[in-house]
Design an enzyme around this catalytic site. Sequence first.
Site, PDB file in Angstrom:
ATOM      1  N   CYS A  35       0.849  -1.189   0.000  1.00  0.00           N
ATOM      2  CA  CYS A  35       0.000   0.000   0.000  1.00  0.00           C
ATOM      3  C   CYS A  35       0.885   1.239   0.000  1.00  0.00           C
ATOM      4  O   CYS A  35       2.116   1.158   0.110  1.00  0.00           O
ATOM      5  CB  CYS A  35      -0.931   0.009   1.219  1.00  0.00           C
ATOM      6  SG  CYS A  35      -0.059   0.097   2.801  1.00  0.00           S
ATOM      7  N   CYS A  38       3.054   1.506   3.085  1.00  0.00           N
ATOM      8  CA  CYS A  38       4.266   0.680   3.007  1.00  0.00           C
ATOM      9  C   CYS A  38       5.326   1.378   2.164  1.00  0.00           C
ATOM     10  O   CYS A  38       6.512   1.392   2.521  1.00  0.00           O
ATOM     11  CB  CYS A  38       3.936  -0.684   2.401  1.00  0.00           C
ATOM     12  SG  CYS A  38       2.791  -1.688   3.358  1.00  0.00           S
ATOM     13  N   ASP A 444       0.030  14.456 -29.322  1.00  0.00           N
ATOM     14  CA  ASP A 444       1.023  14.138 -30.335  1.00  0.00           C
ATOM     15  C   ASP A 444       0.337  14.323 -31.694  1.00  0.00           C
ATOM     16  O   ASP A 444      -0.894  14.337 -31.784  1.00  0.00           O
ATOM     17  CB  ASP A 444       1.508  12.705 -30.156  1.00  0.00           C
ATOM     18  CG  ASP A 444       2.492  12.293 -31.232  1.00  0.00           C
ATOM     19  OD1 ASP A 444       3.350  13.110 -31.597  1.00  0.00           O
ATOM     20  OD2 ASP A 444       2.376  11.154 -31.733  1.00  0.00           O
ATOM     21  N   ASP A 618       0.939   8.109 -28.978  1.00  0.00           N
ATOM     22  CA  ASP A 618       0.862   6.733 -29.474  1.00  0.00           C
ATOM     23  C   ASP A 618       2.203   6.080 -29.756  1.00  0.00           C
ATOM     24  O   ASP A 618       2.257   4.881 -29.999  1.00  0.00           O
ATOM     25  CB  ASP A 618       0.028   6.687 -30.757  1.00  0.00           C
ATOM     26  CG  ASP A 618       0.776   7.263 -31.955  1.00  0.00           C
ATOM     27  OD1 ASP A 618       1.510   8.253 -31.769  1.00  0.00           O
ATOM     28  OD2 ASP A 618       0.635   6.722 -33.066  1.00  0.00           O
ATOM     29  N   ASP A 622       6.466   9.107 -27.215  1.00  0.00           N
ATOM     30  CA  ASP A 622       5.455   9.627 -26.296  1.00  0.00           C
ATOM     31  C   ASP A 622       5.409   8.859 -24.980  1.00  0.00           C
ATOM     32  O   ASP A 622       4.779   9.316 -24.021  1.00  0.00           O
ATOM     33  CB  ASP A 622       4.058   9.544 -26.937  1.00  0.00           C
ATOM     34  CG  ASP A 622       3.981  10.288 -28.245  1.00  0.00           C
ATOM     35  OD1 ASP A 622       4.484  11.420 -28.305  1.00  0.00           O
ATOM     36  OD2 ASP A 622       3.422   9.734 -29.210  1.00  0.00           O
TER      37      ASP A 622
END
Length: 725
Positions: A35, A38, A444, A618, A622
């Site tokens: 978590c 932690c 992009d 994409d 990127d």
Amino acid sequence: MALTYAAPRADLGPFLRRSDAGGATLELLVPDVRCAGCMAKVERAVTAVPGVTAARVNLSQKRLLVEFRAGGGDPGGVVAALDALGYPSTPYDPQAAGQVRDREGRELILAMAVAGFGVMNTMMFSVPIWAGLFGQELGPATRTLMMWFSGIVGAPCALYAGLPFFRSAWRSLRARRANMDVPISIGVLLTLAISFSETILRGRDVYFDAAVSLLFLLLIGRWLEHRLRARASSAAADLLALQAASATRIGPNGALTAIPLNDVAPGDLLLVRPGDRLPVDGEIVEGVSDLDNSLLTGETAPVVVAAGQGVRAGALNLSGVLRLRATAASADSALAAIARLVELGAQARSRYVRLADKAAAVYVPVVHTVALLTFAGGWALGLGPREALIRAVAVLIVTCPCALGLAVPAVQITASARLFRKGVLVKSGAALERLAEVDHVVFDKTGVLTLGHPRLIDPVPGAIALAAPLARASRHPLARALTEAACDGPVATAVVEHAGQGVEGTINGRRARLGRAAFVGVPSRGDATELWFGFEGDTKIRFRFEDALRPDAAEAIAALRGRGLTVEVLSGDLPGPVARMAEAAGVSAWRAGCTPQDKVAAVEALAAAGHKVLMVGDGLNDAGALARAHAAMAPGTALEASQNAADLVFSGERLAAVVTAVDVARSAHRRALENFGLAALYNAIAAPAAILGFVNPFVAAIAMSASSLVVTLNALRTGAGRWTS
């Protein structure tokens, strides 16, 4: 004098990775990190170790990355600090990490199966007891027997099924904080204790079935969350998978040897054939070819390379045979650097704290305090310890944070389902929360604003028919676009492909060329992506290409602006195509020629200026920016690594999906806040009733379930906003 024996500490020197600056990094597998608490505890403790400059935990991979300053640092001290903290560690091994993840999944499935078994079988004994509430009284002996059977079946199932929550609650308490599992654990254990007490004292009600049912429902949610993390493969691993699995090394005597990629060393001479990806960064020693760098830079046009030029791993060799001198090992290539950017972004993103956890930080201690005061106050007022404890347990059950825990997940599930029907896949549990907060969108160009497929501009059928036979003989992307614009037909004969220049062949007995301007014998105009064609001694024909804008790009960007968002384009392509696409889409702010690092820097600069950025991209160039952005989206046609680095993936050719996602995210945010309000109102009414004794544990369980139902029904109101596509 007593002697003590200290176990020898393992030598971690071979697992250190040295940097050029003299520092070093160490990767450790810490399987018990589960978590945000932690993570913070581990990072704080490791950073305090002398010589350590930074420590970052990747929660999904259970991986700890430790950075040491030059000439300093003790890896053994880091491991010892983790051991003292209660988090044993080993050198990171992806296979071992996968085994830990699989083991955790098996434990959850087994706990859920045990809870389901307990629910069904405990009900067999609980229903006859409930029937007594409606005038069908059981005899005292039979009633007591049913209680014992209910406890014999339900209690062991509840104790086993509750282990994931008990462990989490114990770790949270050891870290001096209370997470959502603390009241759940206390409520379950006290419910079992009260039920056994009622059974032994021959009381009226037992709640073994309620405890097991609660755990069963909670385990379903926990297992679904685990599956979501397990199925989201590492984007960095997908990036590195684009590297060739092996390389062809040229020996001193010219012999060719296939070697593993990891065995390539700087200075090795490598052979790269057409159709292969460059295995490592290097310098071309011999050969001329076209390289497809679109996945690395976003440029749609192939780049001509020749001897003396530097090239990067991951580029696709299109035409000629190249001899390459390696300048870096595979781990130090440009592609590996992009993968590290993605990895760092994923680690930073895992620090995001959900709204429910923030509310629980205040809510949980208050509930515990109220329950304790109820017990102490009831006993002090003469109720007796048994009745006071029943009231305290009723307070814990009626205020069990199920509604609070469902406030966000129920909305996320509903919103994700609605987006899925709109063609948008939500991959991250907290993605919608972040998406609702964005105020700036970065697009992009290639494959996002555009469709990612070069097309012929202003086609002239007669000119296409002349050049088509040569185009059909070439594998060049622009030649393929020209072929698509032509009908089926003959192919030129005696074709010769000149690497980096074009193709030459015979059409109806005449020699012709198709390729670059200089190859055909004319000066290049340089204002667009182009191919030239011409017969020997005849007029030359120019073909211009561009990547088509998505059909609704301008409309979608206008809609985003209407929602108060600012829009920008960052592209690795040439300034001319970027300027034209930006103008057509209605975007005034744009930058061309961006490297992956440039895009990451731009996103980080926007974040430093106070913006919450949505990145839509994409390609490999990127991926780092997608990982660093506040929220990230990628089209379904994107590279797999970019899709994995994104929070949401949309399908189809329309950008309407981006607007729809923003609308649904904002609607989901409002519903989540409403659910928190409903949960608070419920507790404001139910808690006092339980404190005053108007609610027993049985009624408390019914009320708690009703509050969860109300929150879930409100989540179903999450709509798709104003945008229609």
